[in-house]
Design a protein around this motif. Structure first.
Motif, PDB file in Angstrom:
ATOM      1  N   GLU A  23       0.818  -1.208   0.000  1.00  0.00           N
ATOM      2  CA  GLU A  23       0.000   0.000   0.000  1.00  0.00           C
ATOM      3  C   GLU A  23       0.860   1.270   0.000  1.00  0.00           C
ATOM      4  O   GLU A  23       2.008   1.244   0.441  1.00  0.00           O
ATOM      5  CB  GLU A  23      -0.961  -0.003   1.187  1.00  0.00           C
ATOM      6  CG  GLU A  23      -0.330   0.136   2.547  1.00  0.00           C
ATOM      7  CD  GLU A  23      -0.024  -1.199   3.200  1.00  0.00           C
ATOM      8  OE1 GLU A  23       0.077  -2.219   2.490  1.00  0.00           O
ATOM      9  OE2 GLU A  23       0.140  -1.210   4.425  1.00  0.00           O
ATOM     10  N   ALA A  24       0.267   2.360  -0.511  1.00  0.00           N
ATOM     11  CA  ALA A  24       0.994   3.615  -0.632  1.00  0.00           C
ATOM     12  C   ALA A  24       0.136   4.760  -0.101  1.00  0.00           C
ATOM     13  O   ALA A  24      -1.084   4.630  -0.002  1.00  0.00           O
ATOM     14  CB  ALA A  24       1.331   3.872  -2.098  1.00  0.00           C
ATOM     15  N   ASN A  25       0.765   5.857   0.245  1.00  0.00           N
ATOM     16  CA  ASN A  25       0.011   7.032   0.654  1.00  0.00           C
ATOM     17  C   ASN A  25      -0.248   7.909  -0.565  1.00  0.00           C
ATOM     18  O   ASN A  25       0.634   8.073  -1.412  1.00  0.00           O
ATOM     19  CB  ASN A  25       0.786   7.846   1.693  1.00  0.00           C
ATOM     20  CG  ASN A  25       0.858   7.141   3.030  1.00  0.00           C
ATOM     21  OD1 ASN A  25       0.078   6.227   3.299  1.00  0.00           O
ATOM     22  ND2 ASN A  25       1.786   7.554   3.862  1.00  0.00           N
ATOM     23  N   ALA A  26      -1.465   8.450  -0.659  1.00  0.00           N
ATOM     24  CA  ALA A  26      -1.779   9.345  -1.776  1.00  0.00           C
ATOM     25  C   ALA A  26      -1.689  10.799  -1.293  1.00  0.00           C
ATOM     26  O   ALA A  26      -2.174  11.127  -0.199  1.00  0.00           O
ATOM     27  CB  ALA A  26      -3.175   9.048  -2.302  1.00  0.00           C
ATOM     28  N   TYR A  27      -1.057  11.627  -2.101  1.00  0.00           N
ATOM     29  CA  TYR A  27      -0.878  13.037  -1.770  1.00  0.00           C
ATOM     30  C   TYR A  27      -1.451  13.902  -2.885  1.00  0.00           C
ATOM     31  O   TYR A  27      -1.506  13.494  -4.040  1.00  0.00           O
ATOM     32  CB  TYR A  27       0.606  13.390  -1.622  1.00  0.00           C
ATOM     33  CG  TYR A  27       1.317  12.630  -0.517  1.00  0.00           C
ATOM     34  CD1 TYR A  27       1.476  13.189   0.743  1.00  0.00           C
ATOM     35  CD2 TYR A  27       1.824  11.350  -0.750  1.00  0.00           C
ATOM     36  CE1 TYR A  27       2.123  12.484   1.757  1.00  0.00           C
ATOM     37  CE2 TYR A  27       2.465  10.649   0.263  1.00  0.00           C
ATOM     38  CZ  TYR A  27       2.615  11.222   1.516  1.00  0.00           C
ATOM     39  OH  TYR A  27       3.251  10.519   2.511  1.00  0.00           O
ATOM     40  N   GLU A  41       0.220  17.371   0.179  1.00  0.00           N
ATOM     41  CA  GLU A  41      -0.705  17.253   1.309  1.00  0.00           C
ATOM     42  C   GLU A  41      -1.304  15.846   1.283  1.00  0.00           C
ATOM     43  O   GLU A  41      -1.741  15.393   0.227  1.00  0.00           O
ATOM     44  CB  GLU A  41      -1.819  18.290   1.125  1.00  0.00           C
ATOM     45  CG  GLU A  41      -2.290  18.900   2.414  1.00  0.00           C
ATOM     46  CD  GLU A  41      -3.179  20.099   2.138  1.00  0.00           C
ATOM     47  OE1 GLU A  41      -4.362  19.879   1.833  1.00  0.00           O
ATOM     48  OE2 GLU A  41      -2.681  21.251   2.222  1.00  0.00           O
ATOM     49  N   ILE A  42      -1.323  15.180   2.435  1.00  0.00           N
ATOM     50  CA  ILE A  42      -1.837  13.807   2.452  1.00  0.00           C
ATOM     51  C   ILE A  42      -3.328  13.794   2.068  1.00  0.00           C
ATOM     52  O   ILE A  42      -4.110  14.610   2.538  1.00  0.00           O
ATOM     53  CB  ILE A  42      -1.581  13.121   3.837  1.00  0.00           C
ATOM     54  CG1 ILE A  42      -1.914  11.636   3.797  1.00  0.00           C
ATOM     55  CG2 ILE A  42      -2.301  13.814   4.961  1.00  0.00           C
ATOM     56  CD1 ILE A  42      -0.814  10.775   3.276  1.00  0.00           C
ATOM     57  N   TYR A  43      -3.684  12.877   1.184  1.00  0.00           N
ATOM     58  CA  TYR A  43      -5.070  12.762   0.732  1.00  0.00           C
ATOM     59  C   TYR A  43      -5.703  11.487   1.304  1.00  0.00           C
ATOM     60  O   TYR A  43      -6.785  11.523   1.864  1.00  0.00           O
ATOM     61  CB  TYR A  43      -5.099  12.739  -0.801  1.00  0.00           C
ATOM     62  CG  TYR A  43      -6.492  12.659  -1.384  1.00  0.00           C
ATOM     63  CD1 TYR A  43      -7.360  13.744  -1.309  1.00  0.00           C
ATOM     64  CD2 TYR A  43      -6.947  11.492  -1.994  1.00  0.00           C
ATOM     65  CE1 TYR A  43      -8.651  13.667  -1.817  1.00  0.00           C
ATOM     66  CE2 TYR A  43      -8.226  11.407  -2.516  1.00  0.00           C
ATOM     67  CZ  TYR A  43      -9.073  12.500  -2.424  1.00  0.00           C
ATOM     68  OH  TYR A  43     -10.345  12.417  -2.932  1.00  0.00           O
ATOM     69  N   LEU A  44      -5.004  10.372   1.188  1.00  0.00           N
ATOM     70  CA  LEU A  44      -5.486   9.117   1.769  1.00  0.00           C
ATOM     71  C   LEU A  44      -4.284   8.229   2.086  1.00  0.00           C
ATOM     72  O   LEU A  44      -3.422   8.019   1.245  1.00  0.00           O
ATOM     73  CB  LEU A  44      -6.439   8.406   0.797  1.00  0.00           C
ATOM     74  CG  LEU A  44      -7.159   7.172   1.338  1.00  0.00           C
ATOM     75  CD1 LEU A  44      -8.118   7.519   2.477  1.00  0.00           C
ATOM     76  CD2 LEU A  44      -7.960   6.473   0.237  1.00  0.00           C
ATOM     77  N   GLU A  45      -4.284   7.731   3.322  1.00  0.00           N
ATOM     78  CA  GLU A  45      -3.173   6.885   3.753  1.00  0.00           C
ATOM     79  C   GLU A  45      -3.418   5.420   3.421  1.00  0.00           C
ATOM     80  O   GLU A  45      -4.565   4.982   3.337  1.00  0.00           O
ATOM     81  CB  GLU A  45      -2.992   7.002   5.274  1.00  0.00           C
ATOM     82  CG  GLU A  45      -2.088   8.143   5.678  1.00  0.00           C
ATOM     83  CD  GLU A  45      -1.881   8.183   7.179  1.00  0.00           C
ATOM     84  OE1 GLU A  45      -0.752   7.898   7.613  1.00  0.00           O
ATOM     85  OE2 GLU A  45      -2.844   8.500   7.900  1.00  0.00           O
ATOM     86  N   SER A  46      -2.362   4.663   3.254  1.00  0.00           N
ATOM     87  CA  SER A  46      -2.415   3.203   3.076  1.00  0.00           C
ATOM     88  C   SER A  46      -3.371   2.770   1.973  1.00  0.00           C
ATOM     89  O   SER A  46      -4.250   1.934   2.190  1.00  0.00           O
ATOM     90  CB  SER A  46      -2.811   2.510   4.389  1.00  0.00           C
ATOM     91  OG  SER A  46      -1.944   2.879   5.409  1.00  0.00           O
ATOM     92  N   ARG A 103      -9.250   3.328  -2.464  1.00  0.00           N
ATOM     93  CA  ARG A 103      -9.706   2.657  -1.239  1.00  0.00           C
ATOM     94  C   ARG A 103      -8.493   2.192  -0.450  1.00  0.00           C
ATOM     95  O   ARG A 103      -7.538   1.680  -1.025  1.00  0.00           O
ATOM     96  CB  ARG A 103     -10.593   1.459  -1.568  1.00  0.00           C
ATOM     97  CG  ARG A 103     -11.320   0.947  -0.315  1.00  0.00           C
ATOM     98  CD  ARG A 103     -12.285  -0.144  -0.654  1.00  0.00           C
ATOM     99  NE  ARG A 103     -11.568  -1.409  -0.809  1.00  0.00           N
ATOM    100  CZ  ARG A 103     -12.084  -2.495  -1.399  1.00  0.00           C
ATOM    101  NH1 ARG A 103     -13.283  -2.464  -1.934  1.00  0.00           N
ATOM    102  NH2 ARG A 103     -11.387  -3.590  -1.484  1.00  0.00           N
ATOM    103  N   ASN A 104      -8.533   2.431   0.870  1.00  0.00           N
ATOM    104  CA  ASN A 104      -7.364   2.024   1.662  1.00  0.00           C
ATOM    105  C   ASN A 104      -7.603   0.716   2.413  1.00  0.00           C
ATOM    106  O   ASN A 104      -8.689   0.139   2.332  1.00  0.00           O
ATOM    107  CB  ASN A 104      -6.880   3.162   2.580  1.00  0.00           C
ATOM    108  CG  ASN A 104      -7.799   3.425   3.760  1.00  0.00           C
ATOM    109  OD1 ASN A 104      -8.745   2.678   4.014  1.00  0.00           O
ATOM    110  ND2 ASN A 104      -7.525   4.482   4.482  1.00  0.00           N
ATOM    111  N   ILE A 105      -6.590   0.256   3.134  1.00  0.00           N
ATOM    112  CA  ILE A 105      -6.681  -1.056   3.794  1.00  0.00           C
ATOM    113  C   ILE A 105      -7.722  -1.072   4.907  1.00  0.00           C
ATOM    114  O   ILE A 105      -8.149  -2.116   5.349  1.00  0.00           O
ATOM    115  CB  ILE A 105      -5.319  -1.551   4.330  1.00  0.00           C
ATOM    116  CG1 ILE A 105      -4.721  -0.548   5.313  1.00  0.00           C
ATOM    117  CG2 ILE A 105      -4.352  -1.871   3.205  1.00  0.00           C
ATOM    118  CD1 ILE A 105      -3.534  -1.106   6.104  1.00  0.00           C
TER     119      ILE A 105
END
Lengths: 63, 138
Positions: free
Chosen positions: A3-7, A15-20, A34-36
């Motif tokens: 998984e990756a962080n979306a910025y 700026e962080i948009y969605l983590e993991s 969609r994240n974990i």
């Protein structure tokens, strides 16, 4: 594979948009993420860059 | 045969990934019980080939002390975690259970465990499997 962080770039800064993020799917001019944890977001824009080694997705807002 | 409870909530994505990896590594040498804080989470975990599944507070409280090992994200020990799905009774049951607990240090509650290196989920699950092999000789 991981998984990756979306910025999002805002005022030249990331700026962080969605983590993991687990799933990232382009849907027309939008991107479904969609994240974990099951959290979902729909981003209006495009992917500017992805660095899988750094687990980083950079998104660019539609102007 | 070791009896493993995998607990997860919300969409059950983490639990589902854990069960899939356990099944790939251990086949039918282990019994997996999917315990979801809600039915959707349980259904997702069942799709990953858990042997049995049950949902909700009573199912988690009832089963927590009847297994050899409990696996899940750290949130399963935190009351009101997972947007409130993880109740105090669930957290208490997991904490009180005599079963071993292998928890993954991932949560949305802002709990940071000092000295733990942040790693992606697949890497954590790889380590989890090695840990089970060492601990239970499976």
């Amino acid at each position: 594979m991981c998984e990756a962080n979306a910025y999002v770039i805002k005022d030249g800064k990331e700026e962080i948009y969605l983590e993991s993020v687990d799933i990232l799917k382009p849907e027309g001019n939008q991107i479904y993420l969609r994240n974990i944890f099951g959290e979902q977001k729909v981003f209006k824009g495009k992917i500017k860059e992805m660095s899988l080694l750094n687990h980083k997705i950079i998104l660019e807002e539609e102007k | 045969m070791i009896k493993i409870a995998v607990i997860d909530g919300q969409g059950g994505g983490i639990g589902s990934f854990i069960i899939k990896s356990l099944r790939e590594s251990f086949g039918d040498k282990i019994e997996i019980i999917a315990l979801g804080t809600n039915a959707a989470a349980t259904a997702n975990m069942m799709k990953s080939k858990a042997n049995k599944g049950a949902s909700g507070e009573n199912a988690i409280v009832w089963n927590a002390s009847k297994v050899d090992l409990i696996i899940g994200p750290l949130s399963i020990l935190v009351a009101n975690a997972m947007m409130g799905e993880l109740t105090s009774k669930m957290a208490e049951a997991v904490g009180n259970s005599p079963a071993k607990k292998f928890l993954l240090p991932i949560n949305q509650e802002g709990i940071e465990i000092i000295s733990v290196v942040k790693e992606p989920l697949p890497h954590l699950v790889e380590k989890l499997i090695l840990h089970i092999k060492e601990e239970f000789n499976v």
